[in-house]
Design a protein around this motif. Structure first.
Motif, PDB file in Angstrom:
ATOM      1  N   VAL A 159      13.779   3.203  14.886  1.00 35.59           N
ATOM      2  CA  VAL A 159      12.352   3.396  14.602  1.00 35.59           C
ATOM      3  C   VAL A 159      12.178   4.063  13.238  1.00 35.59           C
ATOM      4  O   VAL A 159      11.323   3.675  12.436  1.00 35.59           O
ATOM      5  N   TYR A 160      13.021   5.045  12.978  1.00 34.05           N
ATOM      6  CA  TYR A 160      12.948   5.737  11.683  1.00 34.05           C
ATOM      7  C   TYR A 160      13.124   4.729  10.538  1.00 34.05           C
ATOM      8  O   TYR A 160      12.384   4.740   9.551  1.00 34.05           O
ATOM      9  N   GLU A 161      14.092   3.862  10.692  1.00 34.42           N
ATOM     10  CA  GLU A 161      14.340   2.855   9.642  1.00 34.42           C
ATOM     11  C   GLU A 161      13.142   1.929   9.460  1.00 34.42           C
ATOM     12  O   GLU A 161      12.753   1.605   8.345  1.00 34.42           O
ATOM     13  N   LEU A 162      12.572   1.491  10.585  1.00 33.08           N
ATOM     14  CA  LEU A 162      11.398   0.608  10.494  1.00 33.08           C
ATOM     15  C   LEU A 162      10.264   1.312   9.754  1.00 33.08           C
ATOM     16  O   LEU A 162       9.575   0.711   8.916  1.00 33.08           O
ATOM     17  N   TYR A 163      10.065   2.595  10.062  1.00 40.16           N
ATOM     18  CA  TYR A 163       8.974   3.320   9.423  1.00 40.16           C
ATOM     19  C   TYR A 163       9.213   3.528   7.934  1.00 40.16           C
ATOM     20  O   TYR A 163       8.296   3.402   7.129  1.00 40.16           O
ATOM     21  N   TRP A 164      10.471   3.849   7.605  1.00 39.60           N
ATOM     22  CA  TRP A 164      10.747   4.024   6.180  1.00 39.60           C
ATOM     23  C   TRP A 164      10.515   2.728   5.418  1.00 39.60           C
ATOM     24  O   TRP A 164       9.915   2.717   4.352  1.00 39.60           O
ATOM     25  N   SER A 165      10.997   1.675   5.994  1.00 35.93           N
ATOM     26  CA  SER A 165      10.858   0.387   5.323  1.00 35.93           C
ATOM     27  C   SER A 165       9.365   0.033   5.165  1.00 35.93           C
ATOM     28  O   SER A 165       8.918  -0.376   4.087  1.00 35.93           O
ATOM     29  N   ALA A 166       8.571   0.254   6.236  1.00 37.42           N
ATOM     30  CA  ALA A 166       7.137  -0.071   6.141  1.00 37.42           C
ATOM     31  C   ALA A 166       6.458   0.844   5.122  1.00 37.42           C
ATOM     32  O   ALA A 166       5.619   0.394   4.323  1.00 37.42           O
ATOM     33  N   PHE A 167       6.814   2.125   5.141  1.00 37.01           N
ATOM     34  CA  PHE A 167       6.217   3.079   4.190  1.00 37.01           C
ATOM     35  C   PHE A 167       6.456   2.617   2.750  1.00 37.01           C
ATOM     36  O   PHE A 167       5.534   2.572   1.928  1.00 37.01           O
ATOM     37  N   GLU A 168       7.709   2.278   2.467  1.00 36.00           N
ATOM     38  CA  GLU A 168       8.054   1.841   1.094  1.00 36.00           C
ATOM     39  C   GLU A 168       7.283   0.580   0.717  1.00 36.00           C
ATOM     40  O   GLU A 168       6.777   0.455  -0.398  1.00 36.00           O
ATOM     41  N   LYS A 169       7.188  -0.356   1.660  1.00 31.96           N
ATOM     42  CA  LYS A 169       6.503  -1.623   1.339  1.00 31.96           C
ATOM     43  C   LYS A 169       5.018  -1.382   1.078  1.00 31.96           C
ATOM     44  O   LYS A 169       4.440  -1.945   0.156  1.00 31.96           O
ATOM     45  N   PHE A 170       4.385  -0.552   1.921  1.00 30.60           N
ATOM     46  CA  PHE A 170       2.945  -0.317   1.740  1.00 30.60           C
ATOM     47  C   PHE A 170       2.668   0.434   0.447  1.00 30.60           C
ATOM     48  O   PHE A 170       1.746   0.122  -0.286  1.00 30.60           O
ATOM     49  N   ARG A 171       3.483   1.467   0.185  1.00 34.81           N
ATOM     50  CA  ARG A 171       3.129   2.276  -0.991  1.00 34.81           C
ATOM     51  C   ARG A 171       3.343   1.489  -2.280  1.00 34.81           C
ATOM     52  O   ARG A 171       2.725   1.771  -3.288  1.00 34.81           O
ATOM     53  N   ARG A 172       4.219   0.503  -2.250  1.00 25.86           N
ATOM     54  CA  ARG A 172       4.456  -0.296  -3.449  1.00 25.86           C
ATOM     55  C   ARG A 172       3.529  -1.520  -3.523  1.00 25.86           C
ATOM     56  O   ARG A 172       3.543  -2.233  -4.508  1.00 25.86           O
ATOM     57  N   TYR A 173       2.786  -1.778  -2.454  1.00 23.68           N
ATOM     58  CA  TYR A 173       1.986  -3.014  -2.439  1.00 23.68           C
ATOM     59  C   TYR A 173       0.870  -2.919  -3.497  1.00 23.68           C
ATOM     60  O   TYR A 173       0.125  -1.944  -3.531  1.00 23.68           O
ATOM     61  N   PRO A 174       0.757  -3.924  -4.371  1.00 29.83           N
ATOM     62  CA  PRO A 174      -0.260  -3.837  -5.431  1.00 29.83           C
ATOM     63  C   PRO A 174      -1.690  -3.912  -4.890  1.00 29.83           C
ATOM     64  O   PRO A 174      -1.918  -4.425  -3.786  1.00 29.83           O
ATOM     65  N   VAL A 175      -2.622  -3.427  -5.703  1.00 32.85           N
ATOM     66  CA  VAL A 175      -4.044  -3.465  -5.320  1.00 32.85           C
ATOM     67  C   VAL A 175      -4.447  -4.905  -5.000  1.00 32.85           C
ATOM     68  O   VAL A 175      -4.003  -5.842  -5.664  1.00 32.85           O
ATOM     69  N   VAL A 176      -5.269  -5.055  -3.977  1.00 36.29           N
ATOM     70  CA  VAL A 176      -5.764  -6.399  -3.612  1.00 36.29           C
ATOM     71  C   VAL A 176      -7.118  -6.585  -4.298  1.00 36.29           C
ATOM     72  O   VAL A 176      -8.029  -5.770  -4.108  1.00 36.29           O
ATOM     73  N   SER A 177      -7.251  -7.636  -5.101  1.00 32.22           N
ATOM     74  CA  SER A 177      -8.504  -7.809  -5.848  1.00 32.22           C
ATOM     75  C   SER A 177      -9.212  -9.131  -5.577  1.00 32.22           C
ATOM     76  O   SER A 177     -10.377  -9.278  -5.931  1.00 32.22           O
ATOM     77  N   THR A 178      -8.513 -10.100  -5.013  1.00 32.41           N
ATOM     78  CA  THR A 178      -9.157 -11.404  -4.808  1.00 32.41           C
ATOM     79  C   THR A 178      -8.926 -11.860  -3.364  1.00 32.41           C
ATOM     80  O   THR A 178      -8.060 -11.322  -2.662  1.00 32.41           O
ATOM     81  N   LEU A 179      -9.657 -12.907  -2.989  1.00 26.71           N
ATOM     82  CA  LEU A 179      -9.475 -13.433  -1.627  1.00 26.71           C
ATOM     83  C   LEU A 179      -8.076 -13.992  -1.437  1.00 26.71           C
ATOM     84  O   LEU A 179      -7.476 -13.863  -0.369  1.00 26.71           O
ATOM     85  N   ALA A 180      -7.551 -14.618  -2.501  1.00 24.90           N
ATOM     86  CA  ALA A 180      -6.189 -15.179  -2.388  1.00 24.90           C
ATOM     87  C   ALA A 180      -5.179 -14.054  -2.178  1.00 24.90           C
ATOM     88  O   ALA A 180      -4.253 -14.160  -1.361  1.00 24.90           O
ATOM     89  N   GLU A 181      -5.393 -12.938  -2.893  1.00 20.18           N
ATOM     90  CA  GLU A 181      -4.474 -11.797  -2.715  1.00 20.18           C
ATOM     91  C   GLU A 181      -4.624 -11.203  -1.313  1.00 20.18           C
ATOM     92  O   GLU A 181      -3.664 -10.751  -0.697  1.00 20.18           O
ATOM     93  N   ASN A 182      -5.861 -11.227  -0.832  1.00 19.03           N
ATOM     94  CA  ASN A 182      -6.048 -10.726   0.539  1.00 19.03           C
ATOM     95  C   ASN A 182      -5.313 -11.621   1.531  1.00 19.03           C
ATOM     96  O   ASN A 182      -4.730 -11.139   2.511  1.00 19.03           O
ATOM     97  N   HIS A 183      -5.329 -12.909   1.296  1.00 15.18           N
ATOM     98  CA  HIS A 183      -4.632 -13.837   2.194  1.00 15.18           C
ATOM     99  C   HIS A 183      -3.144 -13.477   2.247  1.00 15.18           C
ATOM    100  O   HIS A 183      -2.543 -13.397   3.328  1.00 15.18           O
TER     101      HIS A 183
END
Ligand code: COI
Length: 442
Positions: A107-131
């Motif tokens: 579980v710890y590994e899953l959380y770390w991996s998700a944390f890293e992915k979310f914090r690095r995810y770029p700003v969403v600005s368009t509908l295509a990016e939201n998709h």
């Protein structure tokens, strides 16, 4: 045995004492990166979660346009890593012995991996990016399907090493926070789906995202009864004897049958499903020698501020050598609920931890069926799981604690009253105004 210098911050303190094969992050990453990651975690963990009410979720989602959908995406993108960081902090504070238990490191590994992915995810600005963001969310939701059985397995195994109050409050924080993150993610996905398909609210079951604004308690009860009655599986009694199922008992519904309110349908149906399943199971066992089964009564009450449901069965009550108080059924500690350490239950949790457990009623039925298939004929072998202590219909003991957590998430309550020797009444109360904040702890 050699010990590694784990590159993940926080857990390194405990994991560096683990055998190399257990720690997945070794040597290759530098100390500088280690400090950088830890600083990032501190940064996010120092922020407060922005808790929401059901009403806010509905109001925001009601008049959806492109701008609001993009705002919703960015809210989810920035809010989830904060909520995950708080729980990573909680995991890091666990005693060493707990972290070494099967399931916890996963579980710890899953959380770390998700944390890293979310914090690095770029700003969403368009509908295509939201998709694309939605595809990313779906993938993470799937990856996290084994979190609850893995945590439950790890914490059950840790039960001898943690005081019951600490264990239960840790599990509560983890599970409520997980529900909250999944609600935000699923709500955004549902808003996007409706927006992309240009769907308006269906007149039949109006909803905004995952919140059904005219949810009928009776309709949800009917649905759960139907799902359950389509699965008349044999059941195991307390002594391990198999009792053939003669068809689950009838459910009579009375009270305010028109009661409707705004709620997350999946949460309501998860709770009703689990409560009815327990009532049916107890009735079937208690009346195994009778010619007819007494029916279960479900009474719906529409109060001014809340909707209530009482489920009364004649299943003999909750008295058991393993449980002192009805509320102990919500506990994850073996000191309050001795069944937590039962080998068949631990075996079933191991299976669930490897295949994942999802919360919706429909998915739950799917899970039963797939587990049944796996367990009945695992690669053509002859019944090895049964030999290994996993029942064909494994009871992993999560239904009641999870129902309690779903109930209290937006301020409801769940109470069990046992009339030992006769039956059990369960009282479910859910607020209907939608003004309570999510019950997550910071
Ligand atoms: C979970 O399911 O445990 C999550 O945290 C899901 C979330 C990252 C979308």
């Amino acid at each position: 045995m050699t010990w590694t210098n784990c590159s993940r911050p926080g857990l390194s303190g405990v994991l560096r004492r683990l055998p190399k094969r257990i720690c997945p992050h070794t040597r290759s990453q530098s100390t500088a990166l280690h400090f950088y990651q830890n600083r990032q975690l501190e940064l996010f963990a120092s922020k407060e979660a922005h808790r929401l009410t059901l009403r806010q979720l509905v109001f925001f989602g009601r008049m959806m346009d492109e701008d609001r959908l993009i705002k919703s995406a960015n809210y989810v993108r920035t809010e989830l890593p904060v909520r995950i960081a708080h729980r990573i902090r909680d995991l890091q504070a666990l005693p060493y012995i707990v972290v070494t238990q099967e399931g916890v490191a996963k579980v710890y590994e899953l959380y770390w991996s998700a944390f890293e992915k979310f914090r690095r995810y770029p700003v969403v600005s368009t509908l295509a990016e939201n998709h694309s963001f939605c595809e990313f969310l779906e993938q993470i939701l799937d990856e996290h399907a084994p979190v609850i059985p893995s945590l439950s397995l790890g914490l059950s195994l840790s039960s001898p090493h943690l005081p019951p109050d600490s264990l239960d409050s840790f599990m509560r924080r983890m599970l409520v926070s997980r529900i909250s993150r999944r609600v935000l993610a699923e709500h955004h996905l549902a808003l996007t789906r409706s927006f992309e398909a240009k769907l308006s609210n269906s007149a039949d079951e109006p909803h905004v995202g995952i919140i059904y604004t005219g949810l009928s308690m009776k309709r949800s009860i009917d649905k759960c009864v139907e799902l359950l009655r389509s699965q008349p599986y044999d059941i195991e009694d307390e002594s391990g004897e198999w009792v053939p199922n003669r068809g689950w008992p009838e459910v009579e519904i009375d009270g305010h049958l028109d009661a409707k309110f705004a709620y997350i349908r999946e949460h309501l149906e998860y709770i009703i499903f689990e409560l009815l399943k327990n009532a049916m199971r107890a009735t079937e066992l208690h009346h195994r020698n009778a010619s007819i089964l007494p029916s279960i009564r479900a009474t719906v009450v529409a109060g001014e501020n809340e909707v209530g449901l009482r489920i009364s069965d004649q299943g003999g009550g909750l008295s058991s050598a393993q449980i002192q108080l009805p509320s102990d059924l919500f506990s994850f500690s073996h000191m309050r609920n001795a069944t937590r350490m039962d080998p068949p239950r631990l075996g079933a949790l191991r299976t669930a931890s490897s295949i994942g457990v999802k919360a919706t009623v429909a998915e739950q039925i799917g899970r039963w069926q797939s587990q049944e298939k796996d367990l009945d004929n695992p690669q053509g072998r002859k019944d090895p799981e049964r030999e290994a202590g996993i029942a064909p219909h494994p009871r992993i003991g999560l239904g009641l604690p999870m129902s309690n957590i779903f109930t209290t998430y937006f301020g409801g309550s769940l109470e069990l009253v046992s009339m030992d020797g006769w039956g059990t009444d369960v009282y479910l109360r859910l607020p209907k105004l939608g003004t309570n904040l999510e019950g997550i702890e910071l």
